[in-house]
Design a protein around this motif. Structure first.
Motif, PDB file in Angstrom:
ATOM      1  N   ALA A 100       0.836  -1.197   0.000  1.00 44.60           N
ATOM      2  CA  ALA A 100       0.000   0.000   0.000  1.00 44.60           C
ATOM      3  C   ALA A 100       0.875   1.252   0.000  1.00 44.60           C
ATOM      4  O   ALA A 100       1.661   1.453   0.926  1.00 44.60           O
ATOM      5  N   PRO A 101       0.750   2.121  -1.041  1.00 43.02           N
ATOM      6  CA  PRO A 101       1.573   3.339  -1.062  1.00 43.02           C
ATOM      7  C   PRO A 101       1.187   4.320   0.033  1.00 43.02           C
ATOM      8  O   PRO A 101       1.897   5.288   0.270  1.00 43.02           O
ATOM      9  N   MET A 140      -3.120  -3.476 -12.691  1.00 40.60           N
ATOM     10  CA  MET A 140      -4.568  -3.561 -12.627  1.00 40.60           C
ATOM     11  C   MET A 140      -5.055  -4.610 -11.644  1.00 40.60           C
ATOM     12  O   MET A 140      -6.118  -4.473 -11.043  1.00 40.60           O
ATOM     13  N   LEU A 141      -4.275  -5.683 -11.484  1.00 38.67           N
ATOM     14  CA  LEU A 141      -4.693  -6.752 -10.568  1.00 38.67           C
ATOM     15  C   LEU A 141      -3.999  -6.645  -9.212  1.00 38.67           C
ATOM     16  O   LEU A 141      -4.064  -7.572  -8.406  1.00 38.67           O
ATOM     17  N   ALA A 142      -3.296  -5.511  -8.947  1.00 41.01           N
ATOM     18  CA  ALA A 142      -2.586  -5.313  -7.685  1.00 41.01           C
ATOM     19  C   ALA A 142      -1.536  -6.401  -7.453  1.00 41.01           C
ATOM     20  O   ALA A 142      -1.336  -6.859  -6.340  1.00 41.01           O
ATOM     21  N   TYR A 185     -11.071 -13.124 -10.352  1.00 39.78           N
ATOM     22  CA  TYR A 185     -12.485 -12.748 -10.335  1.00 39.78           C
ATOM     23  C   TYR A 185     -13.221 -13.688 -11.270  1.00 39.78           C
ATOM     24  O   TYR A 185     -13.324 -13.407 -12.468  1.00 39.78           O
ATOM     25  N   ALA A 207     -16.151 -12.690 -13.978  1.00 38.40           N
ATOM     26  CA  ALA A 207     -16.302 -11.242 -14.130  1.00 38.40           C
ATOM     27  C   ALA A 207     -15.828 -10.892 -15.534  1.00 38.40           C
ATOM     28  O   ALA A 207     -14.663 -10.590 -15.762  1.00 38.40           O
ATOM     29  N   VAL A 266     -13.768  -7.615 -16.243  1.00 37.52           N
ATOM     30  CA  VAL A 266     -12.400  -7.639 -15.712  1.00 37.52           C
ATOM     31  C   VAL A 266     -11.520  -8.466 -16.640  1.00 37.52           C
ATOM     32  O   VAL A 266     -10.383  -8.079 -16.951  1.00 37.52           O
ATOM     33  N   LEU A 281      -6.097   1.783  -5.327  1.00 39.58           N
ATOM     34  CA  LEU A 281      -4.666   1.970  -5.586  1.00 39.58           C
ATOM     35  C   LEU A 281      -3.924   2.293  -4.297  1.00 39.58           C
ATOM     36  O   LEU A 281      -2.831   1.782  -4.060  1.00 39.58           O
ATOM     37  N   MET A 282      -4.524   3.143  -3.452  1.00 40.43           N
ATOM     38  CA  MET A 282      -3.838   3.566  -2.230  1.00 40.43           C
ATOM     39  C   MET A 282      -3.669   2.431  -1.244  1.00 40.43           C
ATOM     40  O   MET A 282      -2.709   2.402  -0.474  1.00 40.43           O
ATOM     41  N   LEU A 283      -4.620   1.499  -1.230  1.00 39.93           N
ATOM     42  CA  LEU A 283      -4.550   0.390  -0.282  1.00 39.93           C
ATOM     43  C   LEU A 283      -3.995  -0.873  -0.923  1.00 39.93           C
ATOM     44  O   LEU A 283      -4.045  -1.950  -0.321  1.00 39.93           O
ATOM     45  N   ALA A 284      -3.458  -0.763  -2.161  1.00 40.01           N
ATOM     46  CA  ALA A 284      -2.910  -1.921  -2.880  1.00 40.01           C
ATOM     47  C   ALA A 284      -3.952  -3.019  -3.078  1.00 40.01           C
ATOM     48  O   ALA A 284      -3.659  -4.202  -2.982  1.00 40.01           O
ATOM     49  N   ASP A 285      -5.198  -2.596  -3.333  1.00 38.56           N
ATOM     50  CA  ASP A 285      -6.209  -3.530  -3.833  1.00 38.56           C
ATOM     51  C   ASP A 285      -6.258  -3.368  -5.353  1.00 38.56           C
ATOM     52  O   ASP A 285      -5.703  -2.413  -5.895  1.00 38.56           O
ATOM     53  N   ALA A 286      -6.939  -4.298  -6.033  1.00 34.22           N
ATOM     54  CA  ALA A 286      -6.959  -4.228  -7.491  1.00 34.22           C
ATOM     55  C   ALA A 286      -7.811  -3.051  -7.959  1.00 34.22           C
ATOM     56  O   ALA A 286      -9.007  -3.002  -7.658  1.00 34.22           O
ATOM     57  N   PRO A 287      -7.237  -2.084  -8.702  1.00 29.51           N
ATOM     58  CA  PRO A 287      -8.037  -0.952  -9.178  1.00 29.51           C
ATOM     59  C   PRO A 287      -9.073  -1.364 -10.211  1.00 29.51           C
ATOM     60  O   PRO A 287      -9.941  -0.578 -10.558  1.00 29.51           O
ATOM     61  N   VAL A 288      -8.994  -2.599 -10.689  1.00 33.38           N
ATOM     62  CA  VAL A 288      -9.924  -3.069 -11.703  1.00 33.38           C
ATOM     63  C   VAL A 288     -11.203  -3.619 -11.048  1.00 33.38           C
ATOM     64  O   VAL A 288     -12.172  -3.927 -11.746  1.00 33.38           O
ATOM     65  N   ALA A 289     -11.212  -3.659  -9.718  1.00 30.62           N
ATOM     66  CA  ALA A 289     -12.326  -4.268  -9.002  1.00 30.62           C
ATOM     67  C   ALA A 289     -13.701  -3.682  -9.348  1.00 30.62           C
ATOM     68  O   ALA A 289     -14.660  -4.443  -9.469  1.00 30.62           O
ATOM     69  N   LEU A 335     -14.900  -2.949 -12.012  1.00 35.89           N
ATOM     70  CA  LEU A 335     -15.410  -3.633 -13.204  1.00 35.89           C
ATOM     71  C   LEU A 335     -16.027  -4.980 -12.873  1.00 35.89           C
ATOM     72  O   LEU A 335     -16.764  -5.539 -13.673  1.00 35.89           O
ATOM     73  N   SER A 336     -15.688  -5.530 -11.703  1.00 33.17           N
ATOM     74  CA  SER A 336     -16.187  -6.862 -11.380  1.00 33.17           C
ATOM     75  C   SER A 336     -17.614  -6.817 -10.849  1.00 33.17           C
ATOM     76  O   SER A 336     -18.277  -7.843 -10.761  1.00 33.17           O
ATOM     77  N   LEU A 352     -21.781  -1.634 -12.990  1.00 32.98           N
ATOM     78  CA  LEU A 352     -21.093  -1.198 -14.199  1.00 32.98           C
ATOM     79  C   LEU A 352     -22.098  -1.014 -15.346  1.00 32.98           C
ATOM     80  O   LEU A 352     -22.039  -0.020 -16.079  1.00 32.98           O
ATOM     81  N   VAL A 373      -7.799   7.810   2.829  1.00 33.39           N
ATOM     82  CA  VAL A 373      -8.570   6.864   2.030  1.00 33.39           C
ATOM     83  C   VAL A 373     -10.036   7.288   1.951  1.00 33.39           C
ATOM     84  O   VAL A 373     -10.661   7.207   0.890  1.00 33.39           O
TER      85      VAL A 373
END
Lengths: 246, 246, 246
Positions: free
Chosen positions: A76-77, B72-74, B141, B144, B147, C71-79, C81-82, C87, C151
């Motif tokens: 996490a940044p 994109m997938l962290a 996922y 999905a 994704v 992005l800040m918590l290092a989770d997938a930013p593509v989430a 879309l899931s 969406l 966050v």
């Protein structure tokens, strides 16, 4: 290493490698980082117009390496924000450098002797950051030399490497320059450090960690001090470069 | 699929789907990618001024898809650096294309017959990258669809999608253009591939993976070869587009 | 809190905190977000030239907060879309606002009474997003006040904070402005919300979550409604600011 035993430097090197960075060395790092931000063109104006952008820029100067290396390793940044004590210390330095009444702190810290000491202390933190970046990468990707070099470099020279985006926070955009196109001295010396520490961690260099820490720290500190005293931008790496580019 | 059985293509398709990409196809991908970087305006100048920026740019051309899909997938975007063999292979290609004495490698690879073969081989790696992106996303996922399309597209066409930031490394900044505003042929055909592979993985398309791999590879390779031989930029998707935009 | 008991607001506050955002409030958020994109200079032209860039820009308006906080918590930013339902809902709103025959939807939603209701509903979703950002950060970094503020703020005001990069998708680049240099009203009020919710979650504010939700939602909704009706850009925070900057 026999040289170390010969000069009785073993204990000194070991003692140095146990030196805690918090709080004095960290503080020197923060104050010198914020001062170099303040000396950027337009930074003082931003500090008046938007304290928040100025603060965020300062934090990128102070913690840029941690943020960049976290991004590279998918950590996490935002983590540097979770270390409340260090964050408050950096914020205090930001406040004192930019907004101290009568500008006392900046004026004092700009005096050559004091600035020399603070800069030397900041150079010491570089060793610690490079080493921590290298071992962090090594624990995730064992024996992946290039990952270790990249993360160690990013952690030690992060502020410089992300300077394009740090400037963007202050509304400045200079796409034609970046630290890869034209490396500055700190970026170069950090890259050198990342390479030797990575080689040592992968056991390609037959030297102990605390000896290497001692040698590298000595190298960066004397170098930087000499450059500041002589006001010259030439450094031991210059001669190597001019030889390579010949 | 009966057509496959009818033409006795089953075994061929199965064999193709087992084809190892390393080392020959990967090498073709690296050499064609680095050559297309070299043909960018200003790239040769950068290669003289700053080999490091040039190397980093080349790596983004070669591994851009892996970096983007990891982000994109962290996953760690630094991971391509951990595959030492492929990294060294790409670095060797970068060195040969930019700095080979007498420019032998670039001159040779630019000859139409050789370039045609290398480009066809590069097109084959596209299928593999799209498929691996789609399955990677599918394992994180499941079902999905969007994704899977996004990650497959990013992995196959990464170099193009991040071109704004790749150019920034070389000191070039062209905000008015990007691959979303005006898609190039490789980006379009990769998007098509990501869509059909995702549909197939979600079982909306009643076709086996190795059959689809065969058809899509055949489609991209013949298309690209035809475009290079005729020197035209028209492709089967053009007629579809002009119909849609009518 | 006695005030709540006194006015019999306890049940109302509790009911509000249980209000589901899906589908009506989410829909209002999407439609107002896409409408504000459409009102950017040049956006209509982009919607004709490149529907894909326009769609991607719209999704950044709708889900920018989720992407940035991931992005800040290092989770997938593509989430985002899931979540296929949301969406598709956002995509439908994008289609209706930009391409509806006779422009019926945009014209209708622009009528003051309807726009007022939709904007009020969008403001309600802000509370939910800030609160979810704060608790997400709190579950990863317990009691890290600054991470929670950052966050929560990112999740609630993401679209604004990443506006530089959202504009880049549309081929627009304005480095001299960003939300940190000159905060807009939504960014400010979200920061305020992130601070109070973080203080509450860290138990520095002696108030229950559903009471705070009620007060903050009331504050943002009445404020925004008043600003729209009076057509003024002054808000309660202005007086505080002019006092601070005096």
């Amino acid at each position: 290493m026999d040289v170390f035993a010969f000069f009785n430097l073993n204990e000194l090197a070991f003692g140095l490698s146990k030196l805690p960075m918090f709080p004095y060395f960290d503080m020197a790092h923060y104050i010198i980082s914020v001062m170099s931000l303040r000396e950027q063109p337009g930074a003082l104006c931003v500090s008046q117009r938007s304290p928040l952008a100025c603060w965020f820029s300062s934090m990128l100067y102070c913690f840029g390496g941690a943020v960049l290396s976290a991004l590279m390793l998918a950590d996490a940044p935002v983590a540097p924000l979770s270390n409340t004590t260090n964050l408050l210390l950096a914020t205090l330095m930001w406040y004192l450098v930019f907004y101290c009444p009568l500008d006392v702190v900046y004026s004092l810290a700009s005096l050559l002797p004091l600035r020399l000491v603070l800069t030397a202390m900041k150079e010491v933190t570089r060793t610690w950051k490079v080493l921590s970046g290298v071992s962090q990468a090594g624990s995730k990707y064992s024996d992946a030399l290039f990952v270790m070099v990249a993360v160690g470099w990013a952690k030690g020279a992060g502020g410089g490497l992300i300077s394009n985006f740090e400037q963007l926070v202050r509304g400045v955009w200079k796409p034609e320059t970046n630290e890869l196109l034209k490396m500055s001295y700190p970026t170069k010396v950090t890259l050198l450090g990342a390479v030797v520490f990575s080689l040592q961690q992968c056991r390609y260099l037959p030297i102990q960690t605390h000896h290497l820490t001692f040698i590298y720290t000595l190298f960066t500190v004397t170098n930087k001090t000499r450059m500041m005293l002589l006001g010259s931008s030439s450094h031991p790496l210059s001669s190597l470069e001019s030889f390579l580019y010949k």
